[in-house]
Design a protein around this motif. Structure first.
Motif, PDB file in Angstrom:
ATOM      1  N   ALA A 135       0.829  -1.208   0.000  1.00 65.67           N
ATOM      2  CA  ALA A 135       0.000   0.000   0.000  1.00 65.67           C
ATOM      3  C   ALA A 135       0.867   1.263   0.000  1.00 65.67           C
ATOM      4  N   PRO A 136       0.260   2.391  -0.376  1.00 68.90           N
ATOM      5  CA  PRO A 136       1.039   3.632  -0.477  1.00 68.90           C
ATOM      6  C   PRO A 136       1.563   4.145   0.857  1.00 68.90           C
ATOM      7  N   GLN A 137       0.916   3.791   1.943  1.00 63.17           N
ATOM      8  CA  GLN A 137       1.467   4.133   3.259  1.00 63.17           C
ATOM      9  C   GLN A 137       0.982   3.118   4.268  1.00 63.17           C
ATOM     10  N   LEU A 138       1.673   3.070   5.396  1.00 68.84           N
ATOM     11  CA  LEU A 138       1.424   2.051   6.405  1.00 68.84           C
ATOM     12  C   LEU A 138      -0.010   2.091   6.920  1.00 68.84           C
ATOM     13  N   GLU A 139      -0.551   3.266   7.089  1.00 68.21           N
ATOM     14  CA  GLU A 139      -1.937   3.389   7.558  1.00 68.21           C
ATOM     15  C   GLU A 139      -2.880   2.685   6.595  1.00 68.21           C
ATOM     16  N   ASP A 185      -2.033   0.108   4.620  1.00 67.65           N
ATOM     17  CA  ASP A 185      -1.888  -1.342   4.810  1.00 67.65           C
ATOM     18  C   ASP A 185      -2.855  -1.808   5.889  1.00 67.65           C
ATOM     19  N   VAL A 186      -2.946  -1.018   6.960  1.00 63.61           N
ATOM     20  CA  VAL A 186      -3.839  -1.388   8.059  1.00 63.61           C
ATOM     21  C   VAL A 186      -5.296  -1.284   7.608  1.00 63.61           C
TER      22      VAL A 186
END
Lengths: 308, 246, 246, 308
Positions: B29-33, B35-36
């Motif tokens: 995903a483009p950022q970890l948040e 992904d969550v």
């Protein structure tokens, strides 16, 4: 700084606004960042099996686990940020190879049993490493570790359960479990770092209350905990020298070949390139999304201001 | 085959295939948040799939479990919407699909809560809350991307356009939904869906797509060429060890 | 397991997995002539695979056919070189792999023609001519790309570099090849391979890669994470219909 | 031009250097190009199953078949080039949607049985369409068709054989074969084009000796040939109105729904976008390769010249 030393000596907690020696701050940043990087790189070897998990229940558990790792990454970067660094900068250090992540993630996951082995052995070793960090002298890190350790112990049990099912399944499943143990055993032992005799940094970290036990102590604890579990599973730890020493109350085991560890740390492991390339690709592919989000947020602020 | 089984399978297959695609973003995903967040959404979809497939298995009465239905059916027996099986594409494609699909699911589950079939009503009651979050998440991103940078605007528009020809299928009515009293006839959801989706797209400064050609066939097991590859991956381990437990 | 079976399987798996990757280019090549050429090469590789796997099945004596060996073995039982299973990448990556692999196969089959095992000698005698064409085709492209445009030079170099860390595995000797009199110990091919490949790379104006780290494990069934996906696709239909004939 | 008409009237062959009416030349270019485009787009639906072919023997046959189609594309573009156009320009017309390819390739291949059905029905229909073209008035096209038809008839037999094996296999395999026939029957009938009543261009093409039989004649020939083969296979043509008319010595069949054909021709078929997008992607991804080859060839010429 006297108050820093006094807090350390009293086994108290250092908080972000407290004065602290520069070395302490740097050591912590490096360690927490490396730990955060390990969580997010660690998503890859397990993520590799989400699409192929052989039952929907296992698929759900695995997805939740990999998602937890993203969450751990988030807390840990947040803990590092309390020390005055930015997540974006830390990610750049990861992507440029200037900061490391745990070498264990540079091994491939080749069968479904590897998902069991990672949960059981790799999370098991992580817990042994991390439980003492729940009492780390730096408050935000210690608190993050409490949360992380709680979830890791779930993961460890789930990994064991995967292997337990395989070991009570078909012959092919049992063979798959044994094979996974054969491949993951030695790398797991190396997760505790080099032998104490060769370990740098350790003494200062001990004095600062960042590290509580030596590498070899933790490795021994892991072996003592894990071997009986292998017996329960009915698979064999691939160490011909392994035996229980009744007198010492510990297992005696063969030292892993640390030259392999040193090679993998240097970049010479089976998946080093692949893991970093995938991380960098996700980051670069996502750049336009992050830029859009920032531009949109700026526009919203402007709109509010002009409306005020 | 009994109607309720088939109807439940349709909903379950939608959720299963959607979950499989959503999960592709994990660790990418483009950022970890994100992904969550996409992990959460995928888990919700998978949870719905499991309950629905389990129920379908009971309705069929042939002793098939959720896993039998997911892992040991062939491509032509899957009844999901083609929208769910399309490749994820870039992030904007994924978000466009999520906006379309979750808005549809939300309207559907709202209705289905009142179904006389208690199990379906129960599934819907739980899922409607989950899906409300999916709609909200998709909406936020359509706005950010549509009204973000020039690049993101173009990509968001491209995503909306690419997924659009697969939306009419969601609302296709047929004999089965008309004669099955506990089912929701999806054709009656279309106007409200269109209103909601249009509102989001308008606010995002994108243009609502208008392509006239609309794909169909998923409910009869006619799919795109993409589904076969998705199933090969999904099923390979399970098929390699027939009869094994995991 | 008997040594000759294992040895034959190694060669057969190399050819099979190489064929599967080569075939990915069909309908996707840079020009029509190349669809034809890569189709030929893939067919040669597949033909070698079939003869070798069939022979392996005979040697094993357990009644397994070429298809049993290709479709009903698990990932850890495949003995191919990791080089063969790597994703095809762009055209330069594919050409780099073909140069490395075909040059190796050519030297190997040249030697194997003299094997006391008549079947292996026969396979080698036929294959050596096919592989000579593969070497020639790869060579022509390395020259064109390496000494073509600036872009193609960079891409050719990147392809050569990316595949290089998987080349040492081709020449790894082990107990099995040393004790099996009809086998070729591949370690004795390395110098000549190196000479030939270096000559082509030099002429192409590219630089011979020098990375010191070399992957290994394929001969023991330790693969990259890519092989599992390749096998899922290769085997899915066959595994979905156990016992069927095609 | 008198000699042109005389050759046509004598059922002779027009060759590239012969004078020919502009309309004849344009019609031929359009038809040969569309035929070539169909060969290369036609590689996709079948190529879709190469990686998943369920036996190695079938995989080899399928690879060879798809490769033959690339070969047919090559001869046909070469035949078109004898009329003074460039392959590269024709490809551009395909890629920009200005020239068409056979609509049959806009349907998806959903199961392995579709590979059988394409060979049996689609190649079967192609042969019925193309055999008369072996006597086409334009020499290079006629000669290309001789070669193409010979290979197509192999392909047709291989397709039949795939279905024959399925029909004599498990219940699931037989169902797969029936399902494929159900889906491919009507699109195959439409391969002969619209009913004669609505067919444009036909009369002139007939007069020029480019076309030898009407669409409906060829369709009838195909049905008469195919239905008995379906009987041999033991699967049922999905036409409730199908019956044999003893008196006429032909099968009577239901007309396909040509509105579907018109839609697919307009771009509204299940795979129109996908097929063209994949073709364009292969072409664009390969641009740097073709440029490199051209640059290299130029350098070689320069080297030879400066050496001379």
């Amino acid at each position: 700084m006297d108050s820093f030393q006094a807090t350390i000596d009293a086994d108290g907690r250092i908080e972000p606004r407290d004065a602290m020696p520069e070395g302490y701050r740097k050591t912590l940043i490096r360690q927490i960042a490396q730990h955060a990087h390990s969580e997010i790189i660690g998503m890859q070897p397990e993520g590799n099996w989400i699409s192929r998990a052989p039952s929907l229940r296992r698929k759900a558990i695995l997805m939740a686990k990999v998602q937890d790792e993203a969450g751990h990454g988030l807390y840990l970067y947040a803990a590092a940020e309390t020390l005055g660094v930015d997540r974006a900068d830390l990610l750049d250090l990861l992507h440029s190879g200037k900061q490391k992540y745990s070498s264990i993630f540079n091994y491939p996951t080749l069968t479904w049993a590897d998902i069991g082995a990672i949960g059981w052995l790799v999370d098991g070793a992580a817990i042994v490493n991390q439980v003492p960090l729940c009492r780390c002298s730096y408050g935000p890190y210690a608190r993050a570790m409490v949360r992380v350790c709680k979830e890791e112990s779930f993961h460890q049990r789930q990994g064991f359960e995967i292997l337990h099912t395989l070991c009570n399944g078909t012959q092919a499943q049992k063979a798959m479990a044994q094979d996974a143990l054969n491949r993951w055993w030695w790398p797991s032992l190396m997760m505790f770092g080099p032998p104490d005799a060769n370990s740098t940094h350790s003494e200062q970290s001990m004095a600062w209350g960042i590290k509580r036990h030596s590498n070899d102590e933790l490795r021994q604890r892991f072996v003592d905990m894990t071997v009986p579990q292998a017996d329960v599973l009915g698979i064999k730890v691939p160490d011909e020298g392994l035996r229980y020493d009744d007198e010492a109350g510990h297992y005696v085991f063969t030292d892993p070949d640390f030259t392999e560890l040193y090679e993998v740390v240097k970049g010479n492991g089976p998946c080093n390139e692949q893991r970093l390339a995938q991380r960098v690709k996700a980051h670069e592919d996502g750049a336009w999304v992050r830029e859009a989000a920032a531009a949109y947020a700026d526009k919203q602020i402007l709109k509010k201001e002009s409306a005020a | 085959m009994n109607d309720l089984f088939t109807y439940t399978l349709r909903l379950g297959d939608d959720a299963l295939i959607a979950a499989q695609r959503t999960a592709e973003w994990i660790a990418a995903a483009p950022q970890l948040e994100e992904d969550v967040a996409l992990g959460n959404i995928g888990l919700d979809q998978l949870g719905q799939a499991r309950t629905l497939l389990q129920y379908a298995g009971q309705l069929e009465g042939a002793g098939r479990s959720e896993d039998d239905l997911a892992y040991f059916r062939d491509e032509r027996d899957f009844l999901n919407l083609q929208l769910c099986e399309l490749p994820s594409g870039d992030f904007a494609h994924t978000i466009a699909r999520l906006l379309y699909f979750a808005t549809y699911q939300h309207l559907l589950y709202e209705e289905l809560r009142g179904s006389a079939d208690e199990t379906l009503a129960g599934v819907a009651g739980k899922a409607v809350k989950e899906v409300a979050y999916h709609v909200d998440h998709a909406t936020q991103w359509v706005l950010r991307l549509g009204d973000g940078t020039e690049v993101s605007h173009l990509r968001m528009q491209a995503g909306l356009d690419a997924m659009w020809p697969y939306t009419a299928e969601m609302f296709a009515s047929d004999e089965l939904v008309r004669r099955l009293p506990v089912a929701v006839d999806p054709s009656k959801l279309q106007d409200e869906w269109s209103r909601r989706v249009t509102e989001v797209i308008d606010e995002s400064t994108c243009t609502r797509p208008t392509s006239s050609y609309q794909h169909s066939g998923g409910r009869e097991g006619r799919h795109t060429e993409h589904l076969g590859y998705l199933l090969a991956e999904l099923q390979h381990v399970a098929r390699s060890h027939p009869g094994a437990s995991w």
